[in-house]
Design a protein around this motif. Structure first.
Motif, PDB file in Angstrom:
ATOM      1  N   VAL A 185       6.307  10.943   8.014  1.00 53.08           N
ATOM      2  CA  VAL A 185       7.397  11.661   7.351  1.00 53.08           C
ATOM      3  C   VAL A 185       8.473  10.633   7.028  1.00 53.08           C
ATOM      4  O   VAL A 185       9.051  10.027   7.944  1.00 53.08           O
ATOM      5  CB  VAL A 185       7.986  12.773   8.246  1.00 53.08           C
ATOM      6  CG1 VAL A 185       9.044  13.561   7.485  1.00 53.08           C
ATOM      7  CG2 VAL A 185       6.880  13.692   8.758  1.00 53.08           C
ATOM      8  N   THR A 186       8.738  10.403   5.738  1.00 61.52           N
ATOM      9  CA  THR A 186       9.707   9.358   5.384  1.00 61.52           C
ATOM     10  C   THR A 186      10.410   9.692   4.073  1.00 61.52           C
ATOM     11  O   THR A 186      10.067  10.662   3.390  1.00 61.52           O
ATOM     12  CB  THR A 186       9.030   7.977   5.322  1.00 61.52           C
ATOM     13  OG1 THR A 186      10.036   6.955   5.269  1.00 61.52           O
ATOM     14  CG2 THR A 186       8.095   7.860   4.128  1.00 61.52           C
ATOM     15  N   HIS A 187      11.382   8.835   3.723  1.00 68.43           N
ATOM     16  CA  HIS A 187      12.259   9.124   2.578  1.00 68.43           C
ATOM     17  C   HIS A 187      12.586   7.819   1.859  1.00 68.43           C
ATOM     18  O   HIS A 187      13.642   7.230   2.075  1.00 68.43           O
ATOM     19  CB  HIS A 187      13.541   9.797   3.082  1.00 68.43           C
ATOM     20  CG  HIS A 187      14.408  10.360   1.989  1.00 68.43           C
ATOM     21  ND1 HIS A 187      14.351  11.667   1.581  1.00 68.43           N
ATOM     22  CD2 HIS A 187      15.359   9.787   1.215  1.00 68.43           C
ATOM     23  CE1 HIS A 187      15.238  11.874   0.634  1.00 68.43           C
ATOM     24  NE2 HIS A 187      15.858  10.736   0.380  1.00 68.43           N
ATOM     25  N   TYR A 188      11.664   7.385   1.017  1.00 67.40           N
ATOM     26  CA  TYR A 188      11.843   6.138   0.278  1.00 67.40           C
ATOM     27  C   TYR A 188      11.320   6.288  -1.144  1.00 67.40           C
ATOM     28  O   TYR A 188      10.605   7.253  -1.467  1.00 67.40           O
ATOM     29  CB  TYR A 188      11.123   4.977   0.972  1.00 67.40           C
ATOM     30  CG  TYR A 188      11.909   4.392   2.128  1.00 67.40           C
ATOM     31  CD1 TYR A 188      12.916   3.453   1.906  1.00 67.40           C
ATOM     32  CD2 TYR A 188      11.662   4.807   3.431  1.00 67.40           C
ATOM     33  CE1 TYR A 188      13.656   2.933   2.951  1.00 67.40           C
ATOM     34  CE2 TYR A 188      12.395   4.291   4.488  1.00 67.40           C
ATOM     35  CZ  TYR A 188      13.402   3.355   4.245  1.00 67.40           C
ATOM     36  OH  TYR A 188      14.136   2.849   5.285  1.00 67.40           O
ATOM     37  N   PHE A 189      11.672   5.319  -1.993  1.00 60.52           N
ATOM     38  CA  PHE A 189      11.185   5.283  -3.364  1.00 60.52           C
ATOM     39  C   PHE A 189       9.819   4.604  -3.343  1.00 60.52           C
ATOM     40  O   PHE A 189       9.709   3.383  -3.442  1.00 60.52           O
ATOM     41  CB  PHE A 189      12.166   4.529  -4.260  1.00 60.52           C
ATOM     42  CG  PHE A 189      11.789   4.545  -5.720  1.00 60.52           C
ATOM     43  CD1 PHE A 189      11.867   5.717  -6.453  1.00 60.52           C
ATOM     44  CD2 PHE A 189      11.362   3.395  -6.352  1.00 60.52           C
ATOM     45  CE1 PHE A 189      11.525   5.742  -7.803  1.00 60.52           C
ATOM     46  CE2 PHE A 189      11.021   3.396  -7.703  1.00 60.52           C
ATOM     47  CZ  PHE A 189      11.098   4.581  -8.423  1.00 60.52           C
ATOM     48  N   VAL A 190       8.779   5.417  -3.196  1.00 58.40           N
ATOM     49  CA  VAL A 190       7.417   4.908  -3.035  1.00 58.40           C
ATOM     50  C   VAL A 190       6.738   4.867  -4.398  1.00 58.40           C
ATOM     51  O   VAL A 190       6.765   5.843  -5.157  1.00 58.40           O
ATOM     52  CB  VAL A 190       6.621   5.786  -2.051  1.00 58.40           C
ATOM     53  CG1 VAL A 190       5.184   5.283  -1.926  1.00 58.40           C
ATOM     54  CG2 VAL A 190       7.308   5.784  -0.682  1.00 58.40           C
ATOM     55  N   THR A 191       6.135   3.736  -4.694  1.00 63.89           N
ATOM     56  CA  THR A 191       5.489   3.532  -5.996  1.00 63.89           C
ATOM     57  C   THR A 191       3.985   3.405  -5.832  1.00 63.89           C
ATOM     58  O   THR A 191       3.481   3.059  -4.759  1.00 63.89           O
ATOM     59  CB  THR A 191       6.034   2.275  -6.691  1.00 63.89           C
ATOM     60  OG1 THR A 191       5.891   1.147  -5.810  1.00 63.89           O
ATOM     61  CG2 THR A 191       7.508   2.446  -7.021  1.00 63.89           C
ATOM     62  N   GLY A 192       3.264   3.687  -6.924  1.00 61.51           N
ATOM     63  CA  GLY A 192       1.810   3.686  -6.889  1.00 61.51           C
ATOM     64  C   GLY A 192       1.204   2.333  -7.189  1.00 61.51           C
ATOM     65  O   GLY A 192       1.837   1.279  -7.031  1.00 61.51           O
TER      66      GLY A 192
END
Length: 381
Positions: free
Chosen positions: A166-173
């Motif tokens: 469970v996290t809160h970041y700007f995750v990119t593919g």
């Protein structure tokens, strides 16, 4: 194990100075009903619980009511802080609340806080990684910070264990592909130091993300943004909001489906001449949607007197008006460029040129005289 994944509640948010507390209360009640109907084993809130670091009284009371209802229904809650939250305020009384099945990870700790729940297949470990600025963990980027935090988590992702992040970041593919954004996201720097590659989380059964407001899958693994439960900008008007219902079977078996949310009021964009938007035909076509939050784009070329007041007589929740002048394609840009490159002019001449660009007509003598009088007054002062 079945759980509900949501994020970006932004409780206490205002749009165009309008409080959304009533709308948020309505949608949180709907999320509670879904959790009960689906008989979930937990509710996950992946950050941005509040809209600002110091939430209003109404926002705190609403969260308290939501969590209390879930606790009374014996549904555990796992919640982390996001970039909009104050970690310390979100973490208040976390040790006491944990005894009631409310698990909060507001402040970063080493090792990462982990909540373990059991089902017929054994334990499921929910790893809580709240948002922290890179400097807090002596890192220079979000990716480096995430790598640091995961390296300090003493887990061996064995084949017979199930881990959910469970996290809160700007995750990119893959290849740094960015998620789809909307105008309501703030503090997001695309292509910058905020980017965290999704493959950092390859060993987790499911990754419950917050931060981006459009629900979407990212990367090649089971990495999902649930999206915000409400639309917080008119750029989201065409989409639907939802929560994710996630079911974990034995290690490697995951199913994810969206449960659509129905807001108290939609976000709606309307466009046309003021007289057309006020016509009975258009009003009948919109129907009950007249009560929605509205952004109106007016295409009138003549001056309008109190257009927002006129619109609100039929559409009471008009929040934003934009004016769009109908000019032949390319004409406005060429006109504007020519004005910028022209020789220096007086203040009145500059205003007249600006007026012509905006209105599509020349400044008449009466208006020119008014402008000259104002310029003279300002110079005298």
């Amino acid at each position: 194990m079945k759980f509900l994944h949501t994020a970006d509640l932004h409780i206490g948010k205002k749009i165009f100075e309008l409080s959304l507390i009533e709308d948020q209360k309505y949608i949180l009640s709907q999320i509670y009903d879904i959790a009960r109907r689906e008989a979930v084993d937990a509710v996950i809130i992946a950050g941005d619980v509040y809209d600002r670091a110091v939430p209003s009284t109404e926002a705190v009371e609403l969260l308290d009511e939501f969590l209390t209802r879930l606790q009374e229904a014996h549904i555990p809650v796992i919640m982390i802080s996001g970039n909009h939250d104050s970690p310390e305020r979100v973490s208040f009384a976390d040790a006491i609340l944990e005894k009631q099945g409310i698990y909060i990870s507001g402040c970063y700790q080493e090792p990462l806080k982990t909540v373990t729940l059991e089902d017929e297949h054994g334990p499921v470990h929910f790893v809580c990684m709240p948002f922290v600025k890179p400097a807090v963990v002596e890192a220079t980027s979000s990716a480096e910070a995430v790598e640091h935090m995961l390296s300090h988590f003493p887990m061996t992702l064995s084949l017979n264990q199930r881990y959910v992040l469970v996290t809160h970041y700007f995750v990119t593919g893959e290849n740094g592909q960015s998620p789809e954004l909307s105008d309501s996201e703030t503090d997001v720097n695309v292509g910058g130091l905020d980017n965290v590659p999704a493959d950092y989380f390859a060993n987790f059964c499911y990754v419950a993300l917050g931060h981006i407001h459009k629900p979407q899958h990212i990367g090649n693994g089971q990495v999902y943004y649930s999206g915000s439960p409400l639309k917080y900008s008119f750029s989201e008007a065409q989409g639907e909001k939802s929560v994710n219902i996630v079911e974990l079977g034995e290690r490697g078996t995951v199913s994810v489906r969206r449960e659509i949310l129905k807001p108290l009021r939609e976000m709606r964009c309307i466009k046309g001449r003021l007289s057309d938007l006020m016509s009975g035909e258009v009003i009948a076509q919109i129907g009950e949607g007249c009560q929605d939050y509205m952004q109106a784009t007016l295409t009138d070329t003549e001056e309008l007197i109190d257009p927002i007041g006129t619109l609100r007589s039929v559409y009471p929740n008009v929040l934003h008006i934009m004016l769009e002048k109908n000019m032949p394609a390319g004409e406005a840009d060429e006109e504007y460029e020519s004005k910028l490159t022209a020789a220096p002019k007086s203040t009145t001449e500059l205003f007249a040129a600006f007026y012509e660009i905006v209105k599509g007509e020349s400044l008449d003598e009466k208006r020119r005289q008014v402008v000259e009088e104002i310029v003279a007054e300002v110079k005298a002062e």
